[in-house]
Design a protein around this motif. Structure first.
Motif, PDB file in Angstrom:
ATOM      1  N   ASN A  68       7.474  -2.183 -20.698  1.00 43.42           N
ATOM      2  CA  ASN A  68       6.464  -2.360 -19.309  1.00 43.42           C
ATOM      3  C   ASN A  68       7.456  -3.117 -18.311  1.00 43.42           C
ATOM      4  OD1 ASN A  68       4.388  -2.831 -17.237  1.00 43.42           O
ATOM      5  ND2 ASN A  68       4.299  -4.730 -18.271  1.00 43.42           N
ATOM      6  N   ILE A  69       7.733  -2.306 -17.139  1.00 41.22           N
ATOM      7  CA  ILE A  69       8.411  -3.048 -15.916  1.00 41.22           C
ATOM      8  C   ILE A  69       7.582  -3.395 -14.805  1.00 41.22           C
ATOM      9  CG2 ILE A  69      10.238  -2.899 -14.300  1.00 41.22           C
ATOM     10  CD1 ILE A  69      11.667  -0.593 -16.227  1.00 41.22           C
ATOM     11  N   GLU A  70       7.369  -4.653 -14.504  1.00 44.58           N
ATOM     12  CA  GLU A  70       6.749  -5.233 -13.384  1.00 44.58           C
ATOM     13  C   GLU A  70       7.662  -5.409 -12.232  1.00 44.58           C
ATOM     14  OE1 GLU A  70       3.644  -8.071 -16.202  1.00 44.58           O
ATOM     15  OE2 GLU A  70       5.251  -8.880 -14.611  1.00 44.58           O
ATOM     16  N   GLY A  71       6.882  -5.395 -11.040  1.00 41.14           N
ATOM     17  CA  GLY A  71       7.931  -5.365  -9.733  1.00 41.14           C
ATOM     18  C   GLY A  71       7.215  -4.867  -8.501  1.00 41.14           C
ATOM     19  N   ASN A  72       7.799  -5.210  -7.285  1.00 41.25           N
ATOM     20  CA  ASN A  72       7.491  -4.959  -6.206  1.00 41.25           C
ATOM     21  C   ASN A  72       8.007  -3.584  -5.744  1.00 41.25           C
ATOM     22  OD1 ASN A  72       6.819  -4.966  -3.309  1.00 41.25           O
ATOM     23  ND2 ASN A  72       7.838  -6.748  -2.652  1.00 41.25           N
ATOM     24  N   CYS A  73       7.005  -2.793  -5.610  1.00 35.37           N
ATOM     25  CA  CYS A  73       7.534  -1.373  -5.083  1.00 35.37           C
ATOM     26  C   CYS A  73       7.751  -1.288  -3.761  1.00 35.37           C
ATOM     27  CB  CYS A  73       6.425  -0.336  -5.523  1.00 35.37           C
ATOM     28  SG  CYS A  73       4.788  -0.733  -4.826  1.00 35.37           S
ATOM     29  N   GLU A  74       7.805  -2.144  -3.102  1.00 34.17           N
ATOM     30  CA  GLU A  74       8.129  -2.170  -1.524  1.00 34.17           C
ATOM     31  C   GLU A  74       9.680  -2.042  -1.511  1.00 34.17           C
ATOM     32  OE1 GLU A  74       4.588  -3.953   1.066  1.00 34.17           O
ATOM     33  OE2 GLU A  74       5.305  -5.233  -0.267  1.00 34.17           O
ATOM     34  N   GLU A  75      10.483  -2.523  -2.809  1.00 35.08           N
ATOM     35  CA  GLU A  75      11.533  -2.450  -2.736  1.00 35.08           C
ATOM     36  C   GLU A  75      12.351  -1.342  -3.347  1.00 35.08           C
ATOM     37  OE1 GLU A  75      13.877  -4.894  -1.986  1.00 35.08           O
ATOM     38  OE2 GLU A  75      12.337  -6.506  -1.307  1.00 35.08           O
ATOM     39  N   GLN A  76      13.001  -0.564  -2.614  1.00 31.02           N
ATOM     40  CA  GLN A  76      13.511   0.814  -2.822  1.00 31.02           C
ATOM     41  C   GLN A  76      14.318   0.585  -4.289  1.00 31.02           C
ATOM     42  OE1 GLN A  76      12.598   3.862  -1.501  1.00 31.02           O
ATOM     43  NE2 GLN A  76      13.765   4.707  -3.242  1.00 31.02           N
ATOM     44  N   ASN A 107      -4.256  -6.082  -2.092  1.00 30.75           N
ATOM     45  CA  ASN A 107      -5.481  -5.831  -1.341  1.00 30.75           C
ATOM     46  C   ASN A 107      -5.465  -4.272  -1.561  1.00 30.75           C
ATOM     47  OD1 ASN A 107      -7.242  -4.862   0.490  1.00 30.75           O
ATOM     48  ND2 ASN A 107      -6.918  -7.075   1.494  1.00 30.75           N
ATOM     49  N   THR A 108      -6.069  -3.760  -2.385  1.00 26.30           N
ATOM     50  CA  THR A 108      -6.324  -2.335  -2.681  1.00 26.30           C
ATOM     51  C   THR A 108      -6.978  -1.548  -1.409  1.00 26.30           C
ATOM     52  OG1 THR A 108      -7.871  -2.529  -4.094  1.00 26.30           O
ATOM     53  CG2 THR A 108      -5.749  -2.381  -5.120  1.00 26.30           C
ATOM     54  N   ILE A 109      -7.671  -2.232  -0.917  1.00 29.74           N
ATOM     55  CA  ILE A 109      -8.392  -1.483   0.286  1.00 29.74           C
ATOM     56  C   ILE A 109      -7.445  -1.265   1.414  1.00 29.74           C
ATOM     57  CG2 ILE A 109     -10.336  -1.694   2.199  1.00 29.74           C
ATOM     58  CD1 ILE A 109     -11.776  -3.479  -0.073  1.00 29.74           C
ATOM     59  N   GLU A 110      -6.860  -2.168   2.035  1.00 28.12           N
ATOM     60  CA  GLU A 110      -5.878  -2.405   2.995  1.00 28.12           C
ATOM     61  C   GLU A 110      -4.603  -1.297   2.544  1.00 28.12           C
ATOM     62  OE1 GLU A 110      -4.608  -6.064   4.585  1.00 28.12           O
ATOM     63  OE2 GLU A 110      -6.749  -6.590   5.187  1.00 28.12           O
ATOM     64  N   ASN A 111      -4.265  -1.427   1.227  1.00 27.46           N
ATOM     65  CA  ASN A 111      -2.975  -0.961   1.045  1.00 27.46           C
ATOM     66  C   ASN A 111      -3.310   0.538   0.231  1.00 27.46           C
ATOM     67  OD1 ASN A 111      -0.588  -2.884   1.688  1.00 27.46           O
ATOM     68  ND2 ASN A 111      -2.102  -4.257   0.626  1.00 27.46           N
ATOM     69  N   LYS A 112      -4.446   1.015   0.263  1.00 24.19           N
ATOM     70  CA  LYS A 112      -4.899   2.123  -0.633  1.00 24.19           C
ATOM     71  C   LYS A 112      -4.053   3.197  -0.392  1.00 24.19           C
ATOM     72  CE  LYS A 112      -8.898   4.025  -0.028  1.00 24.19           C
ATOM     73  NZ  LYS A 112     -10.447   4.073  -0.362  1.00 24.19           N
ATOM     74  N   ARG A 113      -3.567   3.876   0.947  1.00 17.73           N
ATOM     75  CA  ARG A 113      -2.795   4.986   1.090  1.00 17.73           C
ATOM     76  C   ARG A 113      -1.396   4.696   0.596  1.00 17.73           C
ATOM     77  NH1 ARG A 113      -2.543   7.380   7.051  1.00 17.73           N
ATOM     78  NH2 ARG A 113      -4.742   7.922   6.434  1.00 17.73           N
ATOM     79  N   TYR A 114      -1.078   3.476   0.853  1.00 18.71           N
ATOM     80  CA  TYR A 114       0.422   3.233   0.433  1.00 18.71           C
ATOM     81  C   TYR A 114       0.573   3.364  -1.222  1.00 18.71           C
ATOM     82  CZ  TYR A 114       4.407   0.598  -1.116  1.00 18.71           C
ATOM     83  OH  TYR A 114       5.623   0.202  -1.549  1.00 18.71           O
ATOM     84  N   LEU A 115      -0.495   2.577  -1.764  1.00 23.06           N
ATOM     85  CA  LEU A 115      -0.579   2.724  -2.935  1.00 23.06           C
ATOM     86  C   LEU A 115      -0.848   4.071  -3.788  1.00 23.06           C
ATOM     87  CD1 LEU A 115      -2.432  -0.817  -3.800  1.00 23.06           C
ATOM     88  CD2 LEU A 115      -0.019  -0.317  -4.107  1.00 23.06           C
ATOM     89  N   THR A 116      -1.546   4.906  -3.292  1.00 19.72           N
ATOM     90  CA  THR A 116      -1.728   6.094  -3.500  1.00 19.72           C
ATOM     91  C   THR A 116      -0.477   6.984  -3.558  1.00 19.72           C
ATOM     92  OG1 THR A 116      -4.095   6.262  -2.625  1.00 19.72           O
ATOM     93  CG2 THR A 116      -3.010   8.404  -3.278  1.00 19.72           C
ATOM     94  N   ASP A 117       0.299   6.650  -2.670  1.00 17.42           N
ATOM     95  CA  ASP A 117       1.444   7.418  -2.699  1.00 17.42           C
ATOM     96  C   ASP A 117       2.497   7.012  -3.792  1.00 17.42           C
ATOM     97  OD1 ASP A 117       0.957   9.100  -0.668  1.00 17.42           O
ATOM     98  OD2 ASP A 117       1.849   7.596   0.902  1.00 17.42           O
ATOM     99  N   MET A 118       2.727   5.473  -4.066  1.00 16.72           N
ATOM    100  CA  MET A 118       3.378   4.936  -5.097  1.00 16.72           C
ATOM    101  C   MET A 118       2.759   5.425  -6.298  1.00 16.72           C
ATOM    102  SD  MET A 118       5.929   3.277  -3.867  1.00 16.72           S
ATOM    103  CE  MET A 118       6.117   4.878  -2.742  1.00 16.72           C
ATOM    104  N   VAL A 119       1.516   5.433  -6.554  1.00 17.82           N
ATOM    105  CA  VAL A 119       1.076   5.741  -8.067  1.00 17.82           C
ATOM    106  C   VAL A 119       1.525   6.914  -8.314  1.00 17.82           C
ATOM    107  CG1 VAL A 119      -1.090   6.228  -9.230  1.00 17.82           C
ATOM    108  CG2 VAL A 119      -0.728   3.956  -8.125  1.00 17.82           C
ATOM    109  N   LYS A 120       1.270   8.058  -7.302  1.00 16.53           N
ATOM    110  CA  LYS A 120       1.575   9.418  -7.616  1.00 16.53           C
ATOM    111  C   LYS A 120       3.195   9.661  -7.757  1.00 16.53           C
ATOM    112  CE  LYS A 120       1.385  14.122  -5.396  1.00 16.53           C
ATOM    113  NZ  LYS A 120       2.712  14.463  -6.005  1.00 16.53           N
TER     114      LYS A 120
END
Length: 240
Positions: A68-76, A107-120
């Motif tokens: 399991n790798i944890e981390g900030n997906c805002e870092e390329q 905040n999965t509401i404010e970041n839903k679009r971004y997180l949807t892209d990252m999850v995909k």
């Protein structure tokens, strides 16, 4: 039984404090698995103050349980690392640069679009995705709408209030777990879980799949030894 994933960041911190290779991070990961850990967790940060990016590639070659790798997906750099290594699971955490330790969920509401892209992005690579969230019903519900496989509940507030009232401390997590199950999500948990508070959490939070524990477990190992400590934590989970 709830699975125990051992976060080995603190082993890397100790190694890095003197340079060289003592303790040997790779050997410790092997030993954790040999001693009963059902997963290995790492959380590389941009400054590599504990886990180095090179460690992650080496660990991929030897981990035989769940990686399991944890981390900030805002870092390329983090995204590239995960896609190259392809761990069993990636846990997306909203850390800021230089942050000492994780201290809030998405905040999965404010970041839903971004997180949807990252999850995909990660799921398309065959990687299970978990989103780090606070135990808030609206955050869990919105997390499900991103397509994530799991959420990891940030358990600091449970640990902080455990001795002031167990039932009250656990109540938000029980509700969040029920919401996650209703939404079809798997459930992980982590942060400040230890030998004192883990058993009640595991027994009372429903449908818990996995806990990730590092700081407390490694600290306990200084007194009890690594093998014994891992078994002690597993015993707390065995009755769940």
């Amino acid at each position: 039984m709830v699975r125990l994933s051992v976060n080995i960041n603190k082993i890397a911190t100790l190694r890095n404090s003197r340079g060289g290779n003592k303790p040997d991070l790779i050997q410790v990961a092997k030993d954790c698995e040999k001693f009963g850990a059902q997963g290995i967790t790492v959380h590389p940060r941009p400054d590599e103050r504990h886990i180095r990016y090179s460690d992650v590639y080496e660990l991929k070659e030897i981990v035989t349980t769940e990686f399991n790798i944890e981390g900030n997906c805002e870092e390329q750099k983090f995204i590239d690392l995960v896609l190259a290594v392809k761990p069993h699971q990636v846990t997306l955490v909203p850390d800021a640069n230089g942050q000492l330790t994780s201290n809030h969920g998405w905040n999965t509401i404010e970041n839903k679009r971004y997180l949807t892209d990252m999850v995909k992005c990660f799921k398309d690579a065959g990687i299970r995705v978990s989103l780090f969230v606070d135990p808030l019903l609206d955050m869990v519900e919105a997390a499900a709408e991103t397509g994530t496989d799991r959420v990891e509940l940030y358990t600091e507030s449970y640990a902080a209030h455990y001795h002031q009232g167990i039932e009250l401390a656990a109540a938000p997590f029980i509700q969040a777990a029920e919401m996650a199950h209703k939404a079809g999500l798997g459930l992980n948990a982590g942060h400040d879980l230890d030998l004192q508070n883990l058993k009640y959490f595991a027994q009372n939070v429903p449908n818990l799949d996995e806990v990730s524990i590092g700081h407390a477990l490694i600290s306990d190992a200084l007194y009890y030894g690594l093998e014994n400590t891992i078994q002690m934590y597993k015993q707390q989970l065995a009755s769940s």
